[in-house]
Write an enzyme that holds these catalytic residues in place. Structure first.
Site, PDB file in Angstrom:
ATOM      1  N   ASN A  68      10.004  34.824  36.613  1.00 26.75           N
ATOM      2  CA  ASN A  68       9.713  33.206  36.552  1.00 26.75           C
ATOM      3  C   ASN A  68      11.303  32.564  37.234  1.00 26.75           C
ATOM      4  OD1 ASN A  68      10.017  30.371  35.802  1.00 26.75           O
ATOM      5  ND2 ASN A  68       8.131  30.959  34.529  1.00 26.75           N
ATOM      6  N   HIS A 158      -2.299  31.718  37.388  1.00 27.84           N
ATOM      7  CA  HIS A 158      -1.387  32.631  36.936  1.00 27.84           C
ATOM      8  C   HIS A 158      -1.247  32.800  35.622  1.00 27.84           C
ATOM      9  CE1 HIS A 158       0.910  29.077  36.733  1.00 27.84           C
ATOM     10  NE2 HIS A 158       1.552  29.521  35.766  1.00 27.84           N
TER      11      HIS A 158
END
Ligand SMILES: [Zn+2]
Ligand SMILES: [Zn+2]
Ligand SMILES: [Zn+2]
Length: 325
Positions: A68, A158
């Site tokens: 991330n 996602h």
């Protein structure tokens, strides 16, 4: 199991189409960091399922896992608790990854094929198996936020994975409840639930060879759905191939039913699996929890940890059973 109370308030019962649905405002693929061809907008991939011969961090992938860019926790430093006056604090050691489920910007998980959903489940497994080698991590939470109301900030479909240095309280509560049940009865509480629900049937949404989808007896939220493997096992990452296959099929069917019955709501999908550092093999039972975002958590819930749910699980199961997909 958790000792949590739920108020099923049928006077407040809403028909499925009365929930106010907050739809995602699509931003379009123009600036999407998860689309094929934009690999340079994410940190380098840690896993990708690629078509033959394509290089890392270039197009040609079917699924891609990247750290991330704005992690809640990072893999840095050692894990230590330190005192600051009267407060204890722990440094934010962890890992935060994004599983980009398909290169196709416009596909939702519900619209993906069973084989594509199965690939997503394998990516969950592969990343968990890799990250659990790091002894600093005690728990890995795999989850999906679908839709802005459920916390998704990028619309391109996602999932996320966060490795934590501690076992979260919600997971701890479930494990403790399951352990107490096992101590008293020498049986897994989840296996007992599956057996009892399949006998009664009122709260069963879908019954497949490997996986059962049901509305739990005391759901916190309207249309809360649990997906449980019939075969006892405490760890998601140790499931058998036919269980991932069956799970992919059931996820697709349940999501399509929810989309049909509830006008495509936002939802959270959460994997519950055993912590690594503990032997829960006898009494814990991995599962997925699916929570459509139909109500808001308000003062009563924050103040008590209990929940008011306007839809009974029997009604929710009936609506989803009857949804035509
Ligand atoms: Zn995209
Ligand atoms: Zn079990
Ligand atoms: Zn759970």
């Amino acid at each position: 199991m958790t000792g949590r109370w739920v108020i099923i308030s049928t006077e407040r019962q809403k028909r499925p189409n009365v929930f106010r649905i907050e739809h995602v405002t699509p931003l379009g693929p123009e600036h999407c960091p998860f689309c094929a061809g934009r690999e340079d907008l994410t940190p380098p991939e840690v896993l990708a399922y690629r078509q033959n011969g394509t290089a890392a961090n270039t197009p040609g992938w079917d699924l891609r896992v990247v750290p991330n860019k704005f992690p809640a926790l990072m893999v840095e430093g050692g894990l230590e608790r330190e005192a600051e006056g009267m407060f204890d604090r722990m440094n934010g050691v962890g890992a935060h990854e994004v599983i980009i489920e398909t290169p196709d910007h416009d596909k939702t998980l519900a619209a993906m094929s069973e084989a594509e959903i199965e690939r997503v489940l394998y990516a969950f497994r592969d990343r968990v198996v890799d990250l659990k080698q790091d002894r600093r991590f005690r728990y890995i939470l795999v989850f999906k936020n679908h839709g802005a109301a459920a916390g998704a900030t990028v619309e391109h479909t996602h999932s996320q994975l966060i490795a934590l240095p501690i076992v979260p309280d919600f997971v701890r509560e479930e494990i403790e409840g399951a352990r107490q049940h096992f101590t008293a009865k020498e049986r897994c509480v989840f296996c007992d639930i599956i057996k009892q629900e399949l006998t009664g049937g009122q709260r069963v949404i879908l019954e497949a060879a490997e996986i059962v989808a049901l509305a739990p007896y005391a759901p916190r939220f309207p249309f809360e759905t649990w997906l449980l493997p019939r075969r006892h096992g405490s760890r998601f990452e140790e499931a058998a191939q036919q269980e991932y296959e069956g799970l992919a099929r059931v996820i697709k069917s349940v999501l399509m039913r929810i989309d049909r019955a509830l006008e495509r709501p936002a939802y959270n999908l959460i994997v519950h699996s055993s912590p690594f550092s503990e032997d829960t093999a006898e009494y814990y039972h991995w599962h997925l929890e699916l929570i459509p975002k139909l109500t808001k958590v308000a003062g009563f819930e924050w103040g008590t940890g209990f929940y008011i749910n306007p839809t009974s699980p029997e009604e929710a199961a009936r609506v989803l059973r009857d949804a035509r997909v």
